[in-house]
Design an enzyme around this catalytic site. Structure first.
Site, mmCIF file in Angstrom:
data_model
loop_
_atom_site.group_PDB
_atom_site.id
_atom_site.type_symbol
_atom_site.label_atom_id
_atom_site.label_comp_id
_atom_site.label_asym_id
_atom_site.label_seq_id
_atom_site.Cartn_x
_atom_site.Cartn_y
_atom_site.Cartn_z
ATOM 1 N N TYR A 136 -1.629 -0.424 10.454
ATOM 2 C CA TYR A 136 -1.744 -0.666 9.010
ATOM 3 C C TYR A 136 -0.494 -0.215 8.268
ATOM 4 C CZ TYR A 136 -3.843 -0.908 4.361
ATOM 5 O OH TYR A 136 -4.110 -1.221 3.050
ATOM 6 N N SER A 165 0.854 -1.188 0.000
ATOM 7 C CA SER A 165 0.000 0.000 0.000
ATOM 8 C C SER A 165 0.888 1.234 0.000
ATOM 9 C CB SER A 165 -0.901 0.028 1.242
ATOM 10 O OG SER A 165 -1.600 1.259 1.338
#
Length: 258
Positions: A153, A140
């Site tokens: 995350y 990501s």
């Protein structure tokens, strides 16, 4: 010729589901991994995907034994995959000062990081023996810099990026490709509750098409959409004081407990 076999984790929603549909439309066979196998089956039936073209495997990617058993079952039932996409992931806000959130962070890391390794691991030796295959880790843009409230995350995706880079070097002369895909903002259940602006928001169908192109091209690293790749490069070089001011007051990812 036998159509290629593509294994996708986290296939019951979001990016994984979009990738499954794209590859199905291209005539590939599918090995679909999800904890919600019933939802996966309903989706396949709704899209009239022929049963002979897929198999569903119910497993938790954070459980290495389940993933090892799954790999054996997949190879026995469908053959060795040509492409393995480690897509399964979760995103939960954390506050490290709250003791309960440490367990949440551990769960995010177990799914997003160890889940990728557990997905790839059982297929590496057979792919090396065959001399071909593609291992695709979904990172990501959030793995480029740490964002307030997104510690779990961001840390997990930074780890995925580094892990895939290490694995790529290890397999460099084996014929097995390792690709790190770093999505920007994609319109999926993972992002639908974000309370902040999401620049260059992309539909999952568009992402899946571009991701498949990157896999077919044998790329080693790709940010999608490309505009977020530019943003990622800028974020890398921003001095810390400027970066901190830029993201001060930005809404945080909702925590599991509040």
């Amino acid at each position: 010729m036998t159509p290629p076999l593509v294994l996708i984790t986290g296939a019951s929603s979001g990016i994984g589901q979009a990738l499954a549909l794209h590859y199905a439309q291209q005539g590939a066979r599918l090995a679909l991994v999800a904890r919600r196998s019933e939802a996966m089956q309903r989706w396949l039936d709704a899209h009239a995907i022929a049963p002979e073209n897929y198999a569903i495997y119910c497993a938790d990617v954070a459980d290495a034994q389940q993933m090892a058993d799954l790999a054996q079952a997949c190879i026995a039932q469908q053959g060795l995959p040509d492409v393995v996409i480690a897509n399964a992931g979760i995103s939960i806000g954390v506050d490290t000062s709250v003791p309960d959130d440490l367990a949440v962070m551990a769960r995010v890391l177990a799914t997003n990081v160890m889940g990728v390794a557990a997905t790839f691991g059982p297929f590496i030796a057979p792919m090396v023996a065959r001399g071909s295959g593609s291992l695709v880790g979904i990172g990501s843009v959030a793995g480029i810099r740490g964002l307030p409230g997104h510690g779990a995350y961001c840390a997990s995706k930074a780890a995925v990026i580094s892990y895939c880079e290490s694995l790529r070097g290890e397999l460099r002369q084996s014929g097995v490709k390792v690709l790190t895909l770093c999505p920007g903002y994609i319109a999926t259940p993972l992002t639908q509750n974000n309370q902040y602006t999401m620049p260059f928001l992309m539909q999952p169908e568009t992402f899946s098409r571009k991701a498949a192109q990157a896999i077919a091209a044998g790329s080693s690293y790709r940010v999608i959409p490309w505009q977020m790749g530019v943003v990622a490069k800028l974020l890398r070089v921003l001095p810390n004081p400027l970066f901190d001011r830029l993201f001060a007051g930005r809404p945080r990812k909702p925590r599991a407990t509040g």
